[in-house]
Design an enzyme around this catalytic site. Structure first.
Site, PDB file in Angstrom:
ATOM      1  N   GLU A 172      37.078  47.103  43.159  1.00 52.93           N
ATOM      2  CA  GLU A 172      38.104  46.392  43.942  1.00 52.93           C
ATOM      3  C   GLU A 172      38.563  47.238  45.124  1.00 52.93           C
ATOM      4  O   GLU A 172      39.752  47.569  45.251  1.00 52.93           O
ATOM      5  CB  GLU A 172      39.284  45.998  43.050  1.00 52.93           C
ATOM      6  CG  GLU A 172      38.899  44.954  42.013  1.00 52.93           C
ATOM      7  CD  GLU A 172      40.068  44.360  41.244  1.00 52.93           C
ATOM      8  OE1 GLU A 172      41.142  44.976  41.228  1.00 52.93           O
ATOM      9  OE2 GLU A 172      39.894  43.280  40.661  1.00 52.93           O
ATOM     10  N   GLU A 361      33.934  40.604  36.810  1.00 47.89           N
ATOM     11  CA  GLU A 361      35.176  40.508  36.039  1.00 47.89           C
ATOM     12  C   GLU A 361      35.697  39.088  36.133  1.00 47.89           C
ATOM     13  O   GLU A 361      35.726  38.505  37.224  1.00 47.89           O
ATOM     14  CB  GLU A 361      36.272  41.437  36.598  1.00 47.89           C
ATOM     15  CG  GLU A 361      36.073  42.890  36.342  1.00 47.89           C
ATOM     16  CD  GLU A 361      37.287  43.727  36.748  1.00 47.89           C
ATOM     17  OE1 GLU A 361      38.428  43.232  36.680  1.00 47.89           O
ATOM     18  OE2 GLU A 361      37.080  44.875  37.156  1.00 47.89           O
TER      19      GLU A 361
HETATM   20  C1  BG6 Z   1      41.031  44.101  37.847  1.00 49.64           C
HETATM   21  C2  BG6 Z   1      40.655  45.519  37.523  1.00 49.64           C
HETATM   22  O1  BG6 Z   1      41.973  44.137  38.829  1.00 49.64           O
HETATM   23  O2  BG6 Z   1      41.692  43.347  36.917  1.00 49.64           O
HETATM   24  C3  BG6 Z   1      40.698  45.867  36.058  1.00 49.64           C
HETATM   25  O3  BG6 Z   1      39.421  45.881  38.073  1.00 49.64           O
HETATM   26  C4  BG6 Z   1      41.886  45.183  35.418  1.00 49.64           C
HETATM   27  O4  BG6 Z   1      40.724  47.252  35.936  1.00 49.64           O
HETATM   28  C5  BG6 Z   1      41.715  43.685  35.551  1.00 49.64           C
HETATM   29  O5  BG6 Z   1      42.108  45.540  34.100  1.00 49.64           O
HETATM   30  C6  BG6 Z   1      42.805  42.854  34.897  1.00 49.64           C
HETATM   31  O6  BG6 Z   1      44.058  43.298  35.288  1.00 49.64           O
HETATM   32  P1  BG6 Z   1      45.148  43.698  34.210  1.00 49.64           P
HETATM   33  O7  BG6 Z   1      46.271  44.215  34.971  1.00 49.64           O
HETATM   34  O8  BG6 Z   1      45.457  42.441  33.487  1.00 49.64           O
HETATM   35  O9  BG6 Z   1      44.519  44.707  33.343  1.00 49.64           O
END
Ligand code: BG6
Length: 462
Positions: A172, A361
């Site tokens: 990101e 993701e």
């Molecule tokens: C993304 C990141 O922003 O979202 C991850 O690359 C992160 O590291 C994921 O865990 C979800 O966000 P969060 O804050 O719910 O863990």
């Protein structure tokens, strides 16, 4: 019946600092994540001997990875996205010689994946950098850090050249605009000019890593990683539409540089309008020409923008300061759920770059409660993921080249934004709570069996 391609990569994604724990074991140094106990938006808290935080153990993947990989294999994964903790390899960041114990750990991890026919997709830097480079050098604000990163990248490419053929540079990379300490190791009080200069250094470092990867592992592919924060205009008012275009460019700019090898004109105007003069050398311009092979991105939500000041005031404080979309429901954490937006985003990126895309993701953070039999009946997660995957399949039908899909947090892990364990994403439940209590035992949720079926049928069961 529509299905996914046979060579589609199915799996999950984790990050070192959110799963490994063992934060000082085998010679590891402190990373920025280790000094941000409240998460990526939280303050830096210098470590005092004897103190402890949730990430120090996380889910103890450092010791339990064989058991976890076995469960991933049982679900049918043919891909797992992991990250290397830079501080396991170079504890302070500026050493010449790598830490052999750190290198050996990832050797074992990649061997374990190979034994289960799981292809590793490896991020070089996922929301962490050596704290030593921040303290002694000023993070990515200092040009010298480019060289330290290149040395780290070359070291791991050389070491794992026969084991890892899919790489990502910075997780990101556009997040530095919202969380400068996590992204580029700069204080939150930094000026826009300082943040963009640090980002420039990181973009150069990313391109140098691409070049090094192509030299050292000619049959590897290396991509970038964007927070795919698709933005809609709140209304069809032309000013709102223009605002949305500009908001999207704020993150697409990173992809433009990484895919096209130069700064786009709209960014040069942005710098001029904001009185920002970047130091960009000839060597930098040359370096940026090493462009990525594919684009990867995370996708969780969309949001809206408007030129209406009052509405904007109300939106401040939400993760990307976006105005809520009245047509969408939200997760327990206020993230707006928009499966169709994923199809739109895949098409937007494909139309813009014509490079293969990888969704690295996507997932739903929720508060899971095991029932009397110890099973988490996470139908809400199944429905979230199912709806998103249906849209991925639609995008493939649209002609978009999609390499794979790794859902976020296939096993419960520590959340990045708030450093909590109660925000769970996994198909696998981990018995540990926000206070650190629990046995760390793993168990299968209902979604475990759902994903297993999706993978086994190449998506026909969706
Ligand atoms: C993304 C990141 O922003 O979202 C991850 O690359 C992160 O590291 C994921 O865990 C979800 O966000 P969060 O804050 O719910 O863990």
């Amino acid at each position: 019946m529509k299905t996914f391609p046979n060579d589609f990569l199915w799996g999950g994604a984790v990050a070192a600092n959110q799963v490994e724990g063992a934060y000082l074991e085998d010679g590891k140094g402190l990373s920025t994540s280790d000094v941000q106990p409240q998460g990526v938006f939280g303050p830096v808290v210098e470590r005092v001997a004897g103190d402890s935080g949730i990430k120090d153990v996380a889910i103890d993947f450092y010791h339990r990875y064989p058991e976890d990989i076995k469960l991933f294999a049982e679900m049918g994964f043919n891909c797992l996205r992991v990250s290397i903790a830079w501080t396991r390899i170079f504890p302070n960041g500026d050493e010449q010689q790598p830490n052999e114990a750190g290198l050996a750990f990832y050797d074992k991890l990649f061997d374990e994946l190979a034994a289960h026919n799981i292809t590793p997709l490896v991020t070089l830097s996922h929301y962490e950098m050596p704290w030593g480079l921040v303290k002694q050098y000023g993070g990515w604000g200092n040009r010298q850090v480019i060289g330290f990163f290149e040395h780290y990248a070359r070291t791991v490419f050389t070491r794992y050249q026969h084991k890892v053929k899919l790489w990502l540079t910075f997780n990101e990379i556009n997040m530095s605009l919202h969380a400068p300490m996590t992204g580029v190791g700069l204080p939150e009080t930094s000026s826009k000019a300082e943040v963009y200069q640090a980002i420039h250094h990181q973009l150069v470092a990313s391109a140098l890593a691409v070049k090094a990867c192509h030299e050292i592992i000619p049959d590897a592919k290396i991509g970038n990683m964007l927070l795919g924060g698709l933005v809609y205009p709140l209304t069809c008012k032309p000013d709102d539409v223009l605002e949305a275009l500009q908001e999207n460019r704020a993150w697409q700019f990173f992809g433009d540089v990484q895919c096209r090898g130069a700064y786009p004109g709209y960014m040069l105007r942005f710098f001029r309008d904001n009185g920002i003069t970047l130091e960009i050398t000839e060597a930098d311009r040359e370096a940026l020409k090493s462009t990525i092979d594919f684009i990867s991105f995370s996708y969780y939500m969309t949001g809206c923008v408007t030129t209406d000041d009052e509405l904007n005031q109300q939106a401040r404080g939400n993760i990307l300061s976006m105005v809520p979309n009245p047509h969408l429901a939200s997760s327990e954490w206020g993230w707006q759920i928009d499966p169709v937006g994923l199809r739109t985003l895949l098409n937007v990126l494909w139309d813009r770059y014509q490079k293969p895309l990888f969704i690295v993701e996507n997932g739903l953070g929720a508060k899971d409660k095991p029932d009397a039999d110890g099973m988490v009946q996470d139908d809400y997660r199944i429905s979230y993921l199912n709806d998103h995957l249906v849209q991925v399949r639609e995008a493939i039908e649209d002609g978009v080249e999609v390499m794979g899909y790794t859902s976020w947090g296939p096993i419960d892990l520590v959340s990045a934004s708030r450093a909590e364990l109660s925000k769970r994403y996994g198909f696998i439940y981990v018995d540990r709570d926000d206070s650190g209590a629990g046995t760390l035992a793993r168990s299968r949720k209902k979604s475990f069996y759902w994903y297993q079926e999706v993978i086994a049928t190449h998506g026909a069961s969706l």
